[in-house]
Write a protein that holds these residues in place. Structure first.
Motif, mmCIF file in Angstrom:
data_model
loop_
_atom_site.group_PDB
_atom_site.id
_atom_site.type_symbol
_atom_site.label_atom_id
_atom_site.label_comp_id
_atom_site.label_asym_id
_atom_site.label_seq_id
_atom_site.Cartn_x
_atom_site.Cartn_y
_atom_site.Cartn_z
ATOM 1 N N GLN A 92 46.519 47.210 28.799
ATOM 2 C CA GLN A 92 47.009 48.757 28.372
ATOM 3 C C GLN A 92 47.679 49.485 29.319
ATOM 4 N N TYR A 93 47.011 49.438 30.412
ATOM 5 C CA TYR A 93 47.360 50.005 31.696
ATOM 6 C C TYR A 93 48.860 49.728 32.143
ATOM 7 N N ILE A 94 48.884 48.246 32.240
ATOM 8 C CA ILE A 94 50.350 47.786 32.588
ATOM 9 C C ILE A 94 51.330 47.947 31.660
ATOM 10 N N GLN A 95 51.045 47.965 30.389
ATOM 11 C CA GLN A 95 51.886 48.112 29.357
ATOM 12 C C GLN A 95 52.639 49.628 29.215
ATOM 13 N N ALA A 96 51.630 50.576 29.577
ATOM 14 C CA ALA A 96 51.865 52.121 29.675
ATOM 15 C C ALA A 96 52.783 52.190 31.137
ATOM 16 N N ALA A 97 52.500 51.560 32.136
ATOM 17 C CA ALA A 97 53.469 51.532 33.282
ATOM 18 C C ALA A 97 54.686 50.921 33.159
ATOM 19 N N PHE A 98 54.796 49.971 32.513
ATOM 20 C CA PHE A 98 55.935 49.496 32.090
ATOM 21 C C PHE A 98 56.276 48.818 30.706
ATOM 22 N N HIS A 99 56.496 50.181 30.159
ATOM 23 C CA HIS A 99 56.710 50.034 28.829
ATOM 24 C C HIS A 99 57.771 49.161 28.029
ATOM 25 N N ASP A 100 58.859 49.115 29.052
ATOM 26 C CA ASP A 100 59.947 48.233 28.421
ATOM 27 C C ASP A 100 59.876 47.081 28.618
ATOM 28 N N CYS A 101 58.592 46.534 28.938
ATOM 29 C CA CYS A 101 58.459 45.124 29.599
ATOM 30 C C CYS A 101 57.779 44.267 28.400
ATOM 31 N N ASN A 102 57.742 42.960 28.385
ATOM 32 C CA ASN A 102 56.922 41.796 27.705
ATOM 33 C C ASN A 102 55.997 41.815 28.459
ATOM 34 N N ILE A 103 54.572 41.813 28.226
ATOM 35 C CA ILE A 103 53.451 41.697 28.906
ATOM 36 C C ILE A 103 52.605 40.389 28.524
ATOM 37 N N ARG A 104 52.546 39.266 29.097
ATOM 38 C CA ARG A 104 51.529 38.343 28.766
ATOM 39 C C ARG A 104 50.473 38.149 29.792
ATOM 40 N N GLN A 105 49.394 37.580 29.233
ATOM 41 C CA GLN A 105 48.214 37.309 30.126
ATOM 42 C C GLN A 105 47.945 35.685 30.123
ATOM 43 N N ILE A 106 47.680 35.210 31.315
ATOM 44 C CA ILE A 106 47.093 33.854 31.370
ATOM 45 C C ILE A 106 45.678 33.824 31.947
ATOM 46 N N ASP A 107 44.901 32.762 31.744
ATOM 47 C CA ASP A 107 43.528 32.591 32.204
ATOM 48 C C ASP A 107 43.878 32.349 33.845
ATOM 49 N N MET A 108 42.943 33.078 34.673
ATOM 50 C CA MET A 108 43.174 32.957 36.100
ATOM 51 C C MET A 108 41.956 33.122 36.780
ATOM 52 N N PRO A 109 40.868 32.956 36.135
ATOM 53 C CA PRO A 109 39.605 33.031 37.017
ATOM 54 C C PRO A 109 39.139 32.317 38.261
ATOM 55 N N GLU A 110 39.447 31.121 38.094
ATOM 56 C CA GLU A 110 39.433 30.210 39.514
ATOM 57 C C GLU A 110 40.299 30.599 40.534
ATOM 58 N N ILE A 111 41.388 30.852 39.985
ATOM 59 C CA ILE A 111 42.465 31.231 41.198
ATOM 60 C C ILE A 111 41.936 32.644 42.087
#
Length: 111
Positions: free
Chosen positions: A71-90
């Motif tokens: 939500q924070y990232i979407q609010a800052a970059f409202h015109d972008c498509n946001i996707r998340q990928i699993d990264m805990p090990e990295i």
């Protein structure tokens, strides 16, 4: 700005003042009052995302903060498509998508 204010509020305030003095608009990604048990060893890495054009790929850790960070990232970059990928090990090793995508430019004469 990341979640620095959750752990180091005075330092975060100093960073904020400096950035704002240069004309930046600063939003802090805070979790301490939004989740029961913030995961400080991972939630710092949400700002370590990768942007390609109007697409942003950001880390996901399967913790409460994932949806809030998006939500924070979407609010800052409202015109972008946001996707998340699993990264805990990295991320546990100290980096995420931005760090993984660094490259070094070498002129053709040096390749």
């Amino acid at each position: 700005m990341g979640n620095h204010g959750d752990c180091y509020p005075e330092e975060a305030a100093s960073i904020r003042r400096i950035l704002e003095s240069y004309g930046f608009e600063v939003t802090e990604m805070l979790f301490k009052d939004k989740v029961d048990s913030p995961c400080y060893n991972l939630n710092w890495a949400y700002i370590n995302f990768l942007q390609v054009g109007k697409n942003i790929i950001m880390p996901k850790f399967n913790i409460e903060e994932d949806a809030i960070a998006k939500q924070y990232i979407q609010a800052a970059f409202h015109d972008c498509n946001i996707r998340q990928i699993d990264m805990p090990e990295i991320a546990i090793e100290g980096g995420a998508l931005y760090c993984l995508s660094w490259n070094v430019y070498l002129p053709k004469s040096q390749v």
